[in-house]
Write a protein that holds these residues in place. Structure first.
Motif, PDB file in Angstrom:
ATOM      1  N   ASP B 127       0.809  -1.216   0.000  1.00 19.60           N
ATOM      2  CA  ASP B 127       0.000   0.000   0.000  1.00 19.60           C
ATOM      3  C   ASP B 127       0.848   1.275   0.000  1.00 19.60           C
ATOM      4  O   ASP B 127       0.432   2.291  -0.530  1.00 19.60           O
ATOM      5  CB  ASP B 127      -0.955   0.008   1.198  1.00 19.60           C
ATOM      6  N   ARG B 128       2.020   1.229   0.590  1.00 22.85           N
ATOM      7  CA  ARG B 128       2.867   2.422   0.647  1.00 22.85           C
ATOM      8  C   ARG B 128       3.796   2.537  -0.556  1.00 22.85           C
ATOM      9  O   ARG B 128       4.456   3.547  -0.732  1.00 22.85           O
ATOM     10  CB  ARG B 128       3.732   2.410   1.913  1.00 22.85           C
ATOM     11  N   MET B 129       3.891   1.495  -1.353  1.00 22.05           N
ATOM     12  CA  MET B 129       4.882   1.492  -2.431  1.00 22.05           C
ATOM     13  C   MET B 129       4.248   1.505  -3.817  1.00 22.05           C
ATOM     14  O   MET B 129       4.962   1.435  -4.819  1.00 22.05           O
ATOM     15  CB  MET B 129       5.787   0.270  -2.286  1.00 22.05           C
ATOM     16  N   VAL B 130       2.939   1.598  -3.887  1.00 27.27           N
ATOM     17  CA  VAL B 130       2.267   1.553  -5.186  1.00 27.27           C
ATOM     18  C   VAL B 130       2.751   2.674  -6.110  1.00 27.27           C
ATOM     19  O   VAL B 130       3.125   2.442  -7.260  1.00 27.27           O
ATOM     20  CB  VAL B 130       0.740   1.633  -5.004  1.00 27.27           C
ATOM     21  N   HIS B 131       2.773   3.896  -5.599  1.00 29.14           N
ATOM     22  CA  HIS B 131       3.164   5.010  -6.458  1.00 29.14           C
ATOM     23  C   HIS B 131       4.615   4.872  -6.910  1.00 29.14           C
ATOM     24  O   HIS B 131       4.942   5.118  -8.068  1.00 29.14           O
ATOM     25  CB  HIS B 131       2.965   6.330  -5.730  1.00 29.14           C
ATOM     26  N   VAL B 132       5.467   4.493  -5.986  1.00 33.73           N
ATOM     27  CA  VAL B 132       6.886   4.358  -6.331  1.00 33.73           C
ATOM     28  C   VAL B 132       7.055   3.295  -7.411  1.00 33.73           C
ATOM     29  O   VAL B 132       7.780   3.487  -8.399  1.00 33.73           O
ATOM     30  CB  VAL B 132       7.698   3.996  -5.072  1.00 33.73           C
ATOM     31  N   ALA B 133       6.367   2.174  -7.250  1.00 35.52           N
ATOM     32  CA  ALA B 133       6.504   1.076  -8.215  1.00 35.52           C
ATOM     33  C   ALA B 133       6.065   1.505  -9.617  1.00 35.52           C
ATOM     34  O   ALA B 133       6.744   1.238 -10.607  1.00 35.52           O
ATOM     35  CB  ALA B 133       5.695  -0.134  -7.751  1.00 35.52           C
ATOM     36  N   TRP B 134       4.942   2.192  -9.692  1.00 33.98           N
ATOM     37  CA  TRP B 134       4.470   2.608 -11.015  1.00 33.98           C
ATOM     38  C   TRP B 134       5.340   3.711 -11.602  1.00 33.98           C
ATOM     39  O   TRP B 134       5.557   3.764 -12.807  1.00 33.98           O
ATOM     40  CB  TRP B 134       2.981   2.975 -10.975  1.00 33.98           C
ATOM     41  N   LYS B 169      13.259  -4.888   9.732  1.00 34.10           N
ATOM     42  CA  LYS B 169      13.482  -4.183   8.461  1.00 34.10           C
ATOM     43  C   LYS B 169      12.451  -4.591   7.406  1.00 34.10           C
ATOM     44  O   LYS B 169      12.291  -5.767   7.105  1.00 34.10           O
ATOM     45  CB  LYS B 169      14.881  -4.501   7.955  1.00 34.10           C
ATOM     46  N   THR B 170      11.797  -3.604   6.817  1.00 42.95           N
ATOM     47  CA  THR B 170      10.761  -3.864   5.832  1.00 42.95           C
ATOM     48  C   THR B 170      11.232  -3.452   4.434  1.00 42.95           C
ATOM     49  O   THR B 170      12.257  -2.794   4.275  1.00 42.95           O
ATOM     50  CB  THR B 170       9.491  -3.062   6.171  1.00 42.95           C
ATOM     51  N   ALA B 171      10.427  -3.797   3.435  1.00 48.20           N
ATOM     52  CA  ALA B 171      10.725  -3.409   2.053  1.00 48.20           C
ATOM     53  C   ALA B 171      10.921  -1.905   1.928  1.00 48.20           C
ATOM     54  O   ALA B 171      11.805  -1.423   1.212  1.00 48.20           O
ATOM     55  CB  ALA B 171       9.584  -3.844   1.134  1.00 48.20           C
ATOM     56  N   ILE B 190       9.573  -8.274  -4.126  1.00 49.61           N
ATOM     57  CA  ILE B 190       8.210  -8.789  -3.961  1.00 49.61           C
ATOM     58  C   ILE B 190       7.206  -7.636  -3.842  1.00 49.61           C
ATOM     59  O   ILE B 190       6.124  -7.654  -4.439  1.00 49.61           O
ATOM     60  CB  ILE B 190       8.138  -9.706  -2.719  1.00 49.61           C
ATOM     61  N   THR B 191       7.575  -6.635  -3.075  1.00 48.04           N
ATOM     62  CA  THR B 191       6.670  -5.509  -2.851  1.00 48.04           C
ATOM     63  C   THR B 191       6.425  -4.740  -4.149  1.00 48.04           C
ATOM     64  O   THR B 191       5.283  -4.384  -4.472  1.00 48.04           O
ATOM     65  CB  THR B 191       7.239  -4.584  -1.764  1.00 48.04           C
ATOM     66  N   PHE B 192       7.481  -4.493  -4.890  1.00 48.95           N
ATOM     67  CA  PHE B 192       7.312  -3.844  -6.198  1.00 48.95           C
ATOM     68  C   PHE B 192       6.403  -4.684  -7.102  1.00 48.95           C
ATOM     69  O   PHE B 192       5.487  -4.159  -7.745  1.00 48.95           O
ATOM     70  CB  PHE B 192       8.667  -3.677  -6.888  1.00 48.95           C
ATOM     71  N   PRO B 199       1.673 -11.414  -8.823  1.00 48.29           N
ATOM     72  CA  PRO B 199       1.793 -12.161  -7.566  1.00 48.29           C
ATOM     73  C   PRO B 199       3.242 -12.549  -7.294  1.00 48.29           C
ATOM     74  O   PRO B 199       3.964 -12.944  -8.215  1.00 48.29           O
ATOM     75  CB  PRO B 199       0.940 -13.409  -7.817  1.00 48.29           C
ATOM     76  N   ALA B 200       3.662 -12.421  -6.054  1.00 46.37           N
ATOM     77  CA  ALA B 200       5.038 -12.762  -5.695  1.00 46.37           C
ATOM     78  C   ALA B 200       5.055 -13.335  -4.292  1.00 46.37           C
ATOM     79  O   ALA B 200       4.350 -12.842  -3.406  1.00 46.37           O
ATOM     80  CB  ALA B 200       5.937 -11.531  -5.780  1.00 46.37           C
ATOM     81  N   ARG B 201       5.836 -14.414  -4.102  1.00 49.95           N
ATOM     82  CA  ARG B 201       5.926 -15.012  -2.776  1.00 49.95           C
ATOM     83  C   ARG B 201       7.376 -15.245  -2.402  1.00 49.95           C
ATOM     84  O   ARG B 201       8.256 -15.337  -3.259  1.00 49.95           O
ATOM     85  CB  ARG B 201       5.090 -16.289  -2.703  1.00 49.95           C
ATOM     86  N   TYR B 202       7.580 -15.348  -1.115  1.00 43.75           N
ATOM     87  CA  TYR B 202       8.918 -15.429  -0.516  1.00 43.75           C
ATOM     88  C   TYR B 202       9.274 -16.884  -0.288  1.00 43.75           C
ATOM     89  O   TYR B 202       8.423 -17.682   0.109  1.00 43.75           O
ATOM     90  CB  TYR B 202       8.863 -14.673   0.801  1.00 43.75           C
ATOM     91  N   VAL B 203      10.547 -17.230  -0.511  1.00 42.10           N
ATOM     92  CA  VAL B 203      10.994 -18.615  -0.440  1.00 42.10           C
ATOM     93  C   VAL B 203      12.268 -18.709   0.383  1.00 42.10           C
ATOM     94  O   VAL B 203      13.144 -17.848   0.274  1.00 42.10           O
ATOM     95  CB  VAL B 203      11.273 -19.139  -1.871  1.00 42.10           C
ATOM     96  N   THR B 204      12.358 -19.745   1.206  1.00 43.02           N
ATOM     97  CA  THR B 204      13.641 -20.040   1.853  1.00 43.02           C
ATOM     98  C   THR B 204      14.129 -21.403   1.393  1.00 43.02           C
ATOM     99  O   THR B 204      13.330 -22.280   1.037  1.00 43.02           O
ATOM    100  CB  THR B 204      13.528 -20.077   3.384  1.00 43.02           C
TER     101      THR B 204
END
Lengths: 282, 282, 282, 282
Positions: B127-134, B169-171, B190-192, B199-204
């Protein structure tokens, strides 16, 4: 009229009319997720089959999300979009009541599926609130009283106001700003509970003024929460912090991200909005 | 030696020895969640049945979490706790490769279970990164090139360093600080992607230096990610941003909250830690 | 009527009536700081001596703060408090204009007292925005055009709305939320400029609709800013981003913290508020 | 040896050797601000005139900043830069002691220049911590005991560790993470104090292990703070929270932004760093 808050109780079931009428302006076709059905746990109490009435008529794809909520998705067409719903549900008439002395379930005794509700989520930064939670509530007994202490604190320290809503507001923000809407009250309580190793999940639904004096604001959907105490999920509500009847469950999730009533993957404008939740006399 | 980064490829399957040896000091009994198994999707390729060897011997309860990961939980006893694992897995020897021109799946054509990976989560404040991503990626083509542009940007703008790790620490933090460990690279990518409706998911998992020059640091577990492109999940890795072989999947989730290798519901200290991932010659 | 935005200019000085009428409810005596005077730099243009008219009559202690602003402080008595001011100022009638090609002063050539306006402050997290600023503006020429690029970006990417105001909102929040009031526009522009090594300071004052069409909202105080370019401080305004006349300066500071019109060290409620800024015909 | 912590006191003045030796790699010429002198309030106690020895020899421009600190600025040339300083100062030998019962000065009785130290600043988000501060300390007496309660809380709840340092860390972060270096302890204490209407400012200087057991870490500069209590500024130190002697004041400001020992307006790398602060026997 029965006054639940004064300790009076309903003698039996209550019929509640529920529904809504939403209108959107859609600049260009946009996928939307709708979490606007009654939850499968309560859908058996509805008088009629559920139906989202769309104008213009438009295909709706239903699915169960991974929390067990019934959801729908559409590709909203450009132009005016109206979504309506109307139904009647039979409520038990029993208020949710705190259960004094009830034991907190130790973490290793919970079913594994409870653990997911101990973790941090977008609006519930458990990792940042652990110290604060234990400072405030660490000395309370390991029973329902700990949950009640959290509810009392949030209810007593946060001021309600519609002008305090914003989409990015997290539990952490609520803790420092001490202002919010019902969603914010629940997020803060949920975060405290998880930090204290008590599973807590976020709930949306209808909550009308049944057995309580009518609120001055126009009817809206509501948010409350559930905590896992004494080996079962229990309704909690840091916003009202008083027994209520007539909670009609729509969806459960980790926080408001999971159960937004509508989520648009693109631009839409909500232009009209009404919700109803009324006891049917007789 | 084959050098994957130089475009050379393995002719066939590779046998990889994997495992770890962890020690904890536990002040008092504490419930722990362990996500230390190989993921069910790859477990069929293991030479031996999986087993967590505990010292002292201690009951382990296995379960599948809601992402389909195999997890374990224990009530760790007070004192010294050691957990070991050793196995051999057969890898395809095929590197993960970008697929140029592959179409991005439109949101309304995805299976509904993809949508959960479009939403914000604790470390991925979509929600906080939508504008930056676009702003950054809005003009890229609606194909794999958009994903690649995100990976290139994160890889090129974030500096790697173990000293930059921190649990909160967050994105968003990564975006402004431009420093981090592998987890941080993936969270930002992932956030971008989610902000761009991918869709993006995190993997270990385990990722050894197979087909690449050995890294100077001691071996550690790794994190990468998956993006849903062209109607399927594809491996992505903003940290390395180069085809690799030998990725051994352990767990998938919305972000690092869901797939922490160990989660303690109380205090524990990690006192020793080693991980191995080595190609078995011949 | 002269229309400054259309390029028309006033032939000479303009007389502007300025003033305000504020009322507070004060539950118990509370110290207040008032930055409600015209700045000493412009006070010589006032028709009458400045006076804050207090009801009830109450002692006012004037002082110069460390930014050179004229401030007042009072111990507000419990009860109703009203503060009024009315005056006329002579304005040059000249709009603030961008000066194309003007060189940015290198940091080491600036007077030392400019450096304080390069640092981070409460609402301007320069340290977190350095990378973003250089990403966005690093390729612009080292002249006024760099300043103009910042103003254009902020003006073009942030939506104005009174409902977006909140006291804790920082430049960083504005950058991600892309919504705000005039204070927010200036904070973001100031933060970008400082990150680019261009000193920038925050300004409050009167800004009436002189030479421009009247705004639909009730008159309020305004905020703009100043940047140090070409060896002098220049007016900038990311909110309007268009030459204006009739800026009446009240106070300058690092950000809104320093120049709040009123600051209460305890609880007060603003109950009435009006501000006027009108050209006196003839 | 005298042990100040055991209540023993020095009979008289103490001579302390102070100094440092810093080396930087400078990729290209960069303006730097240096706050590396002893503060004018204590400079009269130095044995020799102050001098920053630069290699290569380089012009240094001294100036007083607006807090009254003596600062220097240079245009650092590309290449290797070394800055050294060595001197001896005469210390009173008197420890800073808490003054029980001392009255907090009411806000409206303070000189106006104290008020600037009540406001929020970059690392001290007073506006976000007001509720927390009053929750924690609102019931303490309006005397030195309130200050002491803040110092005790911060000292008792925050863990010290060099690995917890990061440039963007604010008081708010310290409050939730409960870890930090001396700067972080002071920022949190300062923020609480300002929220309680007690002026507080941030201080940097030399603090050797004089009268206390030697610390295991290499000597570094230190940070402490000052609070305005009983009509005067008093030394406070949430990091050590114990009387100390031999504080050599370098600079005061609102928070660490204002008094960074070196600030570079461009890229520099600190390659070597040593600081000394030793009692001269006899």
């Amino acid at each position: 009229m029965i006054d639940v808050r004064a300790g009076e109780t309903y003698g039996g079931r209550v019929q509640i009319r529920i529904g809504f009428d939403l209108s959107f302006e859609v600049p260009q076709p946009v996928p939307m997720q709708l979490m606007l059905y009654v939850h499968p746990d309560q859908a058996g109490l509805l008088r009629q089959p559920e139906r989202l009435v769309m104008e213009p008529v438009h295909p709706v794809e239903d699915f169960l999300d991974w929390f067990g909520n019934r959801a729908a998705r559409i590709l909203a067409p450009a132009g005016h979009l109206r979504i309506r719903y109307d139904n009647v549900i039979s409520d038990s008439g029993r208020p949710d009541v705190p259960i004094e002395g009830l034991r907190l379930t130790p973490v290793h005794e919970m079913p594994p599926e409870c653990w997911r509700y101990l973790f941090a989520s977008r609006y519930c930064e458990v990792d940042r609130m652990v110290h604060v939670a234990w400072d405030l509530f660490g000395k309370t007994p390991e029973t329902w009283e700990r949950v009640q202490a959290v509810l009392d604190w949030v209810h007593g320290n946060v001021a309600f106001g519609y002008q305090f809503a914003r989409p990015t507001k997290t539990a952490f923000d609520v803790y420092t700003e001490r202002q919010g809407v019902c969603r914010d009250f629940q997020h803060l309580a949920i975060t405290f509970l998880r930090a204290l190793n008590i599973p807590a999940r976020y709930v949306t639904g209808y909550l009308g003024d049944i057995g309580v004096p009518p609120a001055p604001n126009p009817m809206d959907f509501s948010a409350w929460a559930e905590a896992y105490v004494g080996d079962a999920w229990r309704v909690i509500d840091a916003r009202h912090n008083h027994p209520r009847i007539g909670r009609v469950l729509m969806a459960r999730g980790r926080d408001a991200v999971d159960v937004a009533l509508t989520t648009s993957f693109g631009s839409t404008n909500l232009t009209e909005f009404s919700v109803w939740t009324e006891e049917i006399p007789g």
